[in-house]
Design a protein around this motif. Sequence first.
Motif, short mmCIF file in Angstrom:
data_model
loop_
_atom_site.label_atom_id
_atom_site.label_comp_id
_atom_site.label_asym_id
_atom_site.label_seq_id
_atom_site.Cartn_x
_atom_site.Cartn_y
_atom_site.Cartn_z
N ASN A 28 67.54 5.44 41.05
CA ASN A 28 67.90 6.86 41.05
C ASN A 28 66.68 7.77 41.16
N ASP A 29 65.57 7.41 40.48
CA ASP A 29 64.41 8.28 40.52
C ASP A 29 63.78 8.32 41.91
N VAL A 30 63.89 7.20 42.66
CA VAL A 30 63.38 7.17 44.03
C VAL A 30 64.24 8.07 44.93
N VAL A 31 65.56 7.94 44.76
CA VAL A 31 66.47 8.77 45.55
C VAL A 31 66.24 10.25 45.25
N ALA A 32 66.14 10.57 43.96
CA ALA A 32 65.92 11.97 43.57
C ALA A 32 64.60 12.50 44.15
N GLY A 33 63.57 11.65 44.15
CA GLY A 33 62.29 12.07 44.71
C GLY A 33 62.38 12.38 46.19
N ILE A 34 63.21 11.63 46.90
CA ILE A 34 63.40 11.89 48.34
C ILE A 34 64.18 13.20 48.53
N LEU A 35 65.28 13.33 47.78
CA LEU A 35 66.15 14.49 47.96
C LEU A 35 65.47 15.81 47.56
N LEU A 36 64.56 15.73 46.61
CA LEU A 36 63.87 16.94 46.18
C LEU A 36 63.06 17.57 47.30
N ARG A 37 62.70 16.79 48.31
CA ARG A 37 61.88 17.30 49.41
C ARG A 37 62.71 18.03 50.46
N LEU A 38 64.02 17.89 50.40
CA LEU A 38 64.89 18.41 51.46
C LEU A 38 65.42 19.80 51.12
N PRO A 39 65.70 20.63 52.15
CA PRO A 39 66.21 21.99 51.92
C PRO A 39 67.60 21.97 51.30
N ALA A 40 67.91 23.02 50.56
CA ALA A 40 69.20 23.12 49.88
C ALA A 40 70.36 23.07 50.86
N GLN A 41 70.24 23.76 51.99
CA GLN A 41 71.34 23.81 52.96
C GLN A 41 71.64 22.42 53.51
N PHE A 42 70.60 21.65 53.80
CA PHE A 42 70.81 20.31 54.33
C PHE A 42 71.47 19.40 53.27
N LEU A 43 71.01 19.49 52.03
CA LEU A 43 71.59 18.67 50.96
C LEU A 43 73.07 18.98 50.77
N HIS A 44 73.41 20.26 50.79
CA HIS A 44 74.81 20.65 50.58
C HIS A 44 75.69 20.12 51.71
N ASN A 45 75.17 20.15 52.94
CA ASN A 45 75.98 19.74 54.09
C ASN A 45 76.01 18.23 54.31
N SER A 46 74.94 17.51 53.90
CA SER A 46 74.79 16.14 54.39
C SER A 46 74.62 15.05 53.34
N ALA A 47 74.15 15.37 52.14
CA ALA A 47 73.80 14.32 51.18
C ALA A 47 74.97 13.39 50.88
N SER A 48 76.16 13.95 50.65
CA SER A 48 77.31 13.12 50.29
C SER A 48 77.77 12.24 51.45
N HIS A 49 77.41 12.60 52.69
CA HIS A 49 77.78 11.79 53.85
C HIS A 49 76.85 10.60 54.05
N VAL A 50 75.66 10.69 53.48
CA VAL A 50 74.72 9.57 53.57
C VAL A 50 75.14 8.48 52.60
N SER A 51 75.45 8.84 51.37
CA SER A 51 75.77 7.87 50.34
C SER A 51 76.46 8.58 49.18
N ARG A 52 77.40 7.87 48.54
CA ARG A 52 78.07 8.46 47.39
C ARG A 52 77.07 8.75 46.28
N LYS A 53 76.14 7.80 46.07
CA LYS A 53 75.13 8.01 45.03
C LYS A 53 74.29 9.25 45.33
N TRP A 54 73.92 9.42 46.60
CA TRP A 54 73.09 10.57 46.98
C TRP A 54 73.84 11.87 46.73
N GLY A 55 75.13 11.87 47.02
CA GLY A 55 75.94 13.06 46.78
C GLY A 55 76.03 13.38 45.30
#
Length: 368
Positions: A28-55
């Motif tokens: 989880n900490d590795v995933v969170a470290g990756i996601l923290l680098r991404l823009p809010a708009q991209f995370l809202h639109n795409s994170a859950s489509h990559v993986s349930r855990k990521w969402g």
Amino acid sequence: MAQSRISAIASSCSESGEDSSSLDSLPNDVVAGILLRLPAQFLHNSASHVSRKWGEISESQCFINSHLLTHLSECEFLIQDANKVQSINARDLKLEETDLGAKFHGRISGSSDGVLLFNKSSGSVMDFYVANPVTMQILKLPSLKSTCMISSHCSNIARVSSTGEIKVIRLGRDSLIGMYKWYVLTLGKEMHWRKISNNAPKECDPASYLSFVQSLSVNGVVYWTNSSWITDPSVFAMDLCHETAYHLKVPGECHGQYWTLVQMGKEICCMNCGKDVEMKVWKLNDLHINEWILIKSIRFSSEISLLRGNFCVPLTWLDLEVLVLSVYVGVRNVVVAYNVNKGECIVLKIDDVARHTIFLHTNSLIRF
């Protein structure tokens, strides 16, 4: 670069029909470290489509708070006139028109941690809406029945970081006693306007702060400049965590001079302005004891002949080194982005900035 890599992973998983089990195997900490680098708009639109855990991680309150702090300096400078909303991005300093005017009808009254306060006049009533442009969540606030319509400059929004509460404050006129009072509303299931009950200093007469100057919302506190800001150089501050009012005197060097409040990240600063080639920056170090600390003296480089001999007003910091100023040139105002470390400036083509409403805004995943 990171965003394009995640997009590629999502596309690959989608085409192969996989359930992203390989992605879910990452800690989880590795995933969170990756996601923290991404823009809010991209995370809202795409994170859950990559993986349930990521969402799930991107929607957790702890991650949302961490993401906001990580991207705090990547703010936008929102400029609104009667017909449109434009933004200046901190990275490229390009002026672009946004779709905020089409998505949310009304005018912006304030911004805090990615959440915007909008207002719209309807006859003698002023309606207020709270919205997050990233998540497209929008909420209409109940009307404040005991008041006449007052300038939107007397309203703002603040998110209390310690509790996560989002509060809206506005000035209203008590119909029973005919005096101006401050009202506050906390977003939630049972929303209602409450009159500020804490005893405010006698100098904090709300009528003194019916100013054309837009209030600033910084780190859970809303600040208003006294309408007589030259003869009475003072600031009214409302800490919305404890709903307590403060009367602040600005640094002594500003007395009898032109000065303004400027937001710098999670700090509020006071700056002298005018025709001086040097501007001094005082940070409010302690709200409770009215302590200001001089943190910087900005001396404009010789390359900026545009600023010399003209009236300059600091507007905000796009990040911790780019200062945005309104400069009176000839018969109009122009907006200048000045890098205080490099001594470089960019003139941004905005017609008559005095007629515009200006806000510092950071995209976030905050929900309410």
